[in-house]
Design a protein around this motif. Sequence first.
Motif, PDB file in Angstrom:
ATOM      1  N   GLY A 379       0.822  -1.204   0.000  1.00 54.53           N
ATOM      2  CA  GLY A 379       0.000   0.000   0.000  1.00 54.53           C
ATOM      3  C   GLY A 379       0.849   1.245   0.000  1.00 54.53           C
ATOM      4  N   ILE A 380       0.207   2.355   0.363  1.00 50.09           N
ATOM      5  CA  ILE A 380       0.904   3.637   0.392  1.00 50.09           C
ATOM      6  C   ILE A 380       0.268   4.513   1.461  1.00 50.09           C
ATOM      7  CG2 ILE A 380      -0.572   4.622  -1.433  1.00 50.09           C
ATOM      8  CD1 ILE A 380       1.912   6.157  -2.430  1.00 50.09           C
ATOM      9  N   TYR A 381       1.110   5.256   2.165  1.00 43.89           N
ATOM     10  CA  TYR A 381       0.638   6.230   3.154  1.00 43.89           C
ATOM     11  C   TYR A 381       0.779   7.619   2.544  1.00 43.89           C
ATOM     12  CZ  TYR A 381       0.708   9.329   7.207  1.00 43.89           C
ATOM     13  OH  TYR A 381       0.460  10.353   8.084  1.00 43.89           O
ATOM     14  N   MET A 382      -0.296   8.401   2.548  1.00 41.64           N
ATOM     15  CA  MET A 382      -0.280   9.729   1.919  1.00 41.64           C
ATOM     16  C   MET A 382      -0.764  10.772   2.927  1.00 41.64           C
ATOM     17  SD  MET A 382      -1.967   8.440  -1.694  1.00 41.64           S
ATOM     18  CE  MET A 382      -1.596   9.899  -2.666  1.00 41.64           C
ATOM     19  N   GLU A 383      -0.100  11.953   2.901  1.00 37.86           N
ATOM     20  CA  GLU A 383      -0.424  12.964   3.909  1.00 37.86           C
ATOM     21  C   GLU A 383      -0.235  14.377   3.381  1.00 37.86           C
ATOM     22  OE1 GLU A 383      -2.053  14.161   6.058  1.00 37.86           O
ATOM     23  OE2 GLU A 383      -1.286  13.599   8.030  1.00 37.86           O
ATOM     24  N   THR A 384      -1.095  15.284   3.818  1.00 32.98           N
ATOM     25  CA  THR A 384      -1.063  16.739   3.620  1.00 32.98           C
ATOM     26  C   THR A 384      -1.337  17.133   2.170  1.00 32.98           C
ATOM     27  OG1 THR A 384       0.648  16.859   5.331  1.00 32.98           O
ATOM     28  CG2 THR A 384       0.151  18.875   4.138  1.00 32.98           C
ATOM     29  N   ASN A 385      -2.397  17.881   1.987  1.00 30.71           N
ATOM     30  CA  ASN A 385      -2.830  18.205   0.627  1.00 30.71           C
ATOM     31  C   ASN A 385      -1.908  19.185  -0.088  1.00 30.71           C
ATOM     32  OD1 ASN A 385      -4.848  20.024  -1.288  1.00 30.71           O
ATOM     33  ND2 ASN A 385      -5.268  17.834  -1.270  1.00 30.71           N
ATOM     34  N   ARG A 386      -1.718  18.907  -1.381  1.00 36.87           N
ATOM     35  CA  ARG A 386      -1.019  19.844  -2.253  1.00 36.87           C
ATOM     36  C   ARG A 386      -1.971  20.388  -3.324  1.00 36.87           C
ATOM     37  NH1 ARG A 386       4.045  17.576  -5.147  1.00 36.87           N
ATOM     38  NH2 ARG A 386       5.185  18.495  -3.398  1.00 36.87           N
ATOM     39  N   SER A 387      -2.864  19.533  -3.823  1.00 38.62           N
ATOM     40  CA  SER A 387      -3.768  19.976  -4.881  1.00 38.62           C
ATOM     41  C   SER A 387      -5.063  19.175  -4.787  1.00 38.62           C
ATOM     42  CB  SER A 387      -3.140  19.765  -6.260  1.00 38.62           C
ATOM     43  OG  SER A 387      -2.918  18.383  -6.498  1.00 38.62           O
ATOM     44  N   TRP A 388      -6.135  19.744  -5.315  1.00 35.14           N
ATOM     45  CA  TRP A 388      -7.387  18.997  -5.296  1.00 35.14           C
ATOM     46  C   TRP A 388      -8.271  19.434  -6.446  1.00 35.14           C
ATOM     47  CZ3 TRP A 388     -11.988  21.658  -4.782  1.00 35.14           C
ATOM     48  CH2 TRP A 388     -11.900  22.957  -4.277  1.00 35.14           C
ATOM     49  N   PHE A 397     -13.313  12.823  -7.936  1.00 41.85           N
ATOM     50  CA  PHE A 397     -12.300  13.693  -7.318  1.00 41.85           C
ATOM     51  C   PHE A 397     -10.892  13.212  -7.611  1.00 41.85           C
ATOM     52  CE2 PHE A 397     -13.171  10.414  -4.130  1.00 41.85           C
ATOM     53  CZ  PHE A 397     -11.882   9.977  -3.834  1.00 41.85           C
ATOM     54  N   GLN A 398      -9.957  14.114  -7.404  1.00 39.57           N
ATOM     55  CA  GLN A 398      -8.528  13.800  -7.511  1.00 39.57           C
ATOM     56  C   GLN A 398      -7.778  14.698  -6.538  1.00 39.57           C
ATOM     57  OE1 GLN A 398      -6.698  13.232 -11.452  1.00 39.57           O
ATOM     58  NE2 GLN A 398      -5.295  14.871 -10.914  1.00 39.57           N
ATOM     59  N   PHE A 399      -6.979  14.091  -5.653  1.00 39.58           N
ATOM     60  CA  PHE A 399      -6.229  14.849  -4.651  1.00 39.58           C
ATOM     61  C   PHE A 399      -4.740  14.519  -4.752  1.00 39.58           C
ATOM     62  CE2 PHE A 399     -10.470  14.641  -2.847  1.00 39.58           C
ATOM     63  CZ  PHE A 399     -10.661  15.919  -2.352  1.00 39.58           C
ATOM     64  N   GLY A 400      -3.909  15.547  -4.741  1.00 39.74           N
ATOM     65  CA  GLY A 400      -2.471  15.365  -4.677  1.00 39.74           C
ATOM     66  C   GLY A 400      -1.971  15.663  -3.280  1.00 39.74           C
ATOM     67  N   TYR A 421      -4.095  10.538  -5.654  1.00 41.63           N
ATOM     68  CA  TYR A 421      -5.092   9.464  -5.673  1.00 41.63           C
ATOM     69  C   TYR A 421      -6.399  10.011  -6.228  1.00 41.63           C
ATOM     70  CZ  TYR A 421      -7.015  11.388  -1.272  1.00 41.63           C
ATOM     71  OH  TYR A 421      -7.558  12.195  -0.310  1.00 41.63           O
ATOM     72  N   THR A 422      -7.173   9.109  -6.816  1.00 45.72           N
ATOM     73  CA  THR A 422      -8.407   9.530  -7.475  1.00 45.72           C
ATOM     74  C   THR A 422      -9.510   8.518  -7.207  1.00 45.72           C
ATOM     75  OG1 THR A 422      -9.349  10.212  -9.604  1.00 45.72           O
ATOM     76  CG2 THR A 422      -7.803   8.386  -9.646  1.00 45.72           C
ATOM     77  N   GLY A 423     -10.752   8.943  -7.336  1.00 47.01           N
ATOM     78  CA  GLY A 423     -11.856   8.013  -7.101  1.00 47.01           C
ATOM     79  C   GLY A 423     -13.207   8.653  -7.304  1.00 47.01           C
ATOM     80  N   PHE A 469      -8.158   2.804   2.903  1.00 39.68           N
ATOM     81  CA  PHE A 469      -9.111   2.612   1.821  1.00 39.68           C
ATOM     82  C   PHE A 469      -8.528   1.582   0.853  1.00 39.68           C
ATOM     83  CE2 PHE A 469      -9.644   6.692   3.713  1.00 39.68           C
ATOM     84  CZ  PHE A 469     -11.007   6.905   3.767  1.00 39.68           C
ATOM     85  N   LYS A 470      -9.344   0.609   0.453  1.00 37.33           N
ATOM     86  CA  LYS A 470      -8.873  -0.505  -0.361  1.00 37.33           C
ATOM     87  C   LYS A 470      -9.004  -0.184  -1.856  1.00 37.33           C
ATOM     88  CE  LYS A 470      -8.186  -4.120   1.404  1.00 37.33           C
ATOM     89  NZ  LYS A 470      -6.964  -4.722   2.009  1.00 37.33           N
ATOM     90  N   ASN A 471      -8.042  -0.705  -2.609  1.00 38.28           N
ATOM     91  CA  ASN A 471      -8.114  -0.697  -4.080  1.00 38.28           C
ATOM     92  C   ASN A 471      -8.350   0.695  -4.670  1.00 38.28           C
ATOM     93  OD1 ASN A 471      -7.880  -3.577  -4.100  1.00 38.28           O
ATOM     94  ND2 ASN A 471     -10.059  -3.706  -3.585  1.00 38.28           N
ATOM     95  N   ILE A 472      -7.467   1.612  -4.328  1.00 35.87           N
ATOM     96  CA  ILE A 472      -7.560   2.990  -4.801  1.00 35.87           C
ATOM     97  C   ILE A 472      -6.524   3.223  -5.909  1.00 35.87           C
ATOM     98  CG2 ILE A 472      -7.421   5.420  -4.134  1.00 35.87           C
ATOM     99  CD1 ILE A 472      -9.756   3.825  -2.867  1.00 35.87           C
ATOM    100  N   ARG A 473      -6.929   3.955  -6.929  1.00 32.84           N
ATOM    101  CA  ARG A 473      -5.997   4.267  -8.023  1.00 32.84           C
ATOM    102  C   ARG A 473      -5.068   5.394  -7.597  1.00 32.84           C
ATOM    103  NH1 ARG A 473      -6.232   7.466 -13.158  1.00 32.84           N
ATOM    104  NH2 ARG A 473      -4.608   6.550 -14.451  1.00 32.84           N
ATOM    105  N   VAL A 474      -3.767   5.127  -7.701  1.00 36.48           N
ATOM    106  CA  VAL A 474      -2.731   6.064  -7.273  1.00 36.48           C
ATOM    107  C   VAL A 474      -1.752   6.257  -8.430  1.00 36.48           C
ATOM    108  CG1 VAL A 474      -0.783   6.357  -5.683  1.00 36.48           C
ATOM    109  CG2 VAL A 474      -2.932   5.401  -4.844  1.00 36.48           C
ATOM    110  N   PHE A 475      -1.227   7.456  -8.558  1.00 32.67           N
ATOM    111  CA  PHE A 475      -0.207   7.693  -9.584  1.00 32.67           C
ATOM    112  C   PHE A 475       0.649   8.896  -9.198  1.00 32.67           C
ATOM    113  CE2 PHE A 475      -2.256  11.369 -11.576  1.00 32.67           C
ATOM    114  CZ  PHE A 475      -3.576  11.205 -11.190  1.00 32.67           C
TER     115      PHE A 475
END
Length: 480
Positions: A379-388, A397-400, A421-423, A469-475
């Motif tokens: 998996g991946i741990y992601m923190e603190t927003n840069r873009s949305w 939605f899509q959040f960086g 990540y997006t969803g 959150f399971k099975n999330i598209r990340v790039f």
Amino acid sequence: MEDVIQRALDTALKGGATYADIRIVEITTENIVTRNAKVRNLVVGKSRGMGIRVLYKGAWGFSSNYEVTPTEAEKVAKEALKIAKASAMVKKKDVKLAPVKPVKDSYKTPYQKDPFKVPIEEKIKLLIESDKEAMAVGKEIRVASSTMQARRENKIFASSEGAYIIQEITWCGASQTAVAIGYGDMQDRSFDGRNYNTGGYEIIEAINLPERARESAVEAVKLLQAKNCPSMITDVIIGGSQLALQIHESCGHPTELDRALGAEAAYAGTSFLTPDKLGKFRYGSDIVNLVADATVPGGLGTFGYDDEGVPAQRVYLIKNGIFVNYLSDRTSAGELGLESTGAARASGWNRIPIVRMTNINLEPGDWDFEELVRETKHGIYMETNRSWSIDDKRLNFQFGTQIAYIIENGEMKELVKNAVYTGITYEFWRNCDAICNKKYWKMYGTPNCGKGQPGQMMYVGHGTAPARFKNIRVFGGVRT
């Protein structure tokens, strides 16, 4: 103020209004910004005035003035009445106010240390010290910037129904950002950029801003040489600061009833949570419980009464994953025959109250954070927003994020940058399978939520803990 209030309400009722209210508001603000250890902005402001709202033949009229006198109150009430009469000529349906018991009461934000009595020199010293701590990390730190804000709102609300409420709301907070440049890249990092809460200067003292600034700068430099986030579909653990924004955009806004009814379509969009879904739509997994809580200590959306005199409440919006209620004011709730959930808020005396978030909180789960990571194989741990980015129905939605770590076999391994990540909102929340417990739960503040025409900037809160959150598209995104 009694003569001002009485003149306003008497004028409205004698002119044919079936309901009228008046808000007399004084707002004091202080905003300090430093950059590379120099003061870039210092603004101390005060605004005072009154806004009068009247209901005539099922249509609203509103007017305001900065002069708060009985003579001006009569003039403003007549203006509001004139607008209501014009609106009544073109209305599509009558406004039906949800009932509320009128009360006489007062409320004041509890605090230990008045932020407006702390010398400005002391505050600037703290911000400059924080900038210097960040700049000392290395030559890669090209920009170190610190911000401190404080706001106090004193207001009186009175209505023709007999309500009379006095409130004093105080909040403050601070943030810091470091920008690193090197190795053909630029990266920015800020610590939990949502450290704003109702309360006093003790909030800022508890942050330890210089230490947080140094940590942010160290991470910004490390990010310069980190690999770009790989593209994959994987399990994502989202940190509290980032999840607060996720809640704001994909839970708070779509549950605003005026949006769902189309009243905000022109500016802020509508909502996929239409009234036909109320009480039966599966928004999230069974463990997802979201409340609108204007009573929780420290939240930016914490108060005694909303701007229609409705008491602060704690109501479920999502319960066990099911969409069960809206954020509403008396007008939107009345349209559906519901009770107001106490979410009518105005950004100042010259703005009409509209439906706003209070504190939209994700209830904590059972997991320790370390256990959550340990039980995540890949998996991946992601923190603190840069873009949305999110569409006008709050669905796609899509959040960086500023920082992310790849998780392999239950351990946080490689640091990666530009993680996105997006969803789709309801699919995303239906895939939530773990939420950290109370130990990791924190109130975050968003002091700049925009909505309405003319625009209104509101301060709202979000309590949350990290969640998976399971099975999330990340790039990996690309900085331009």
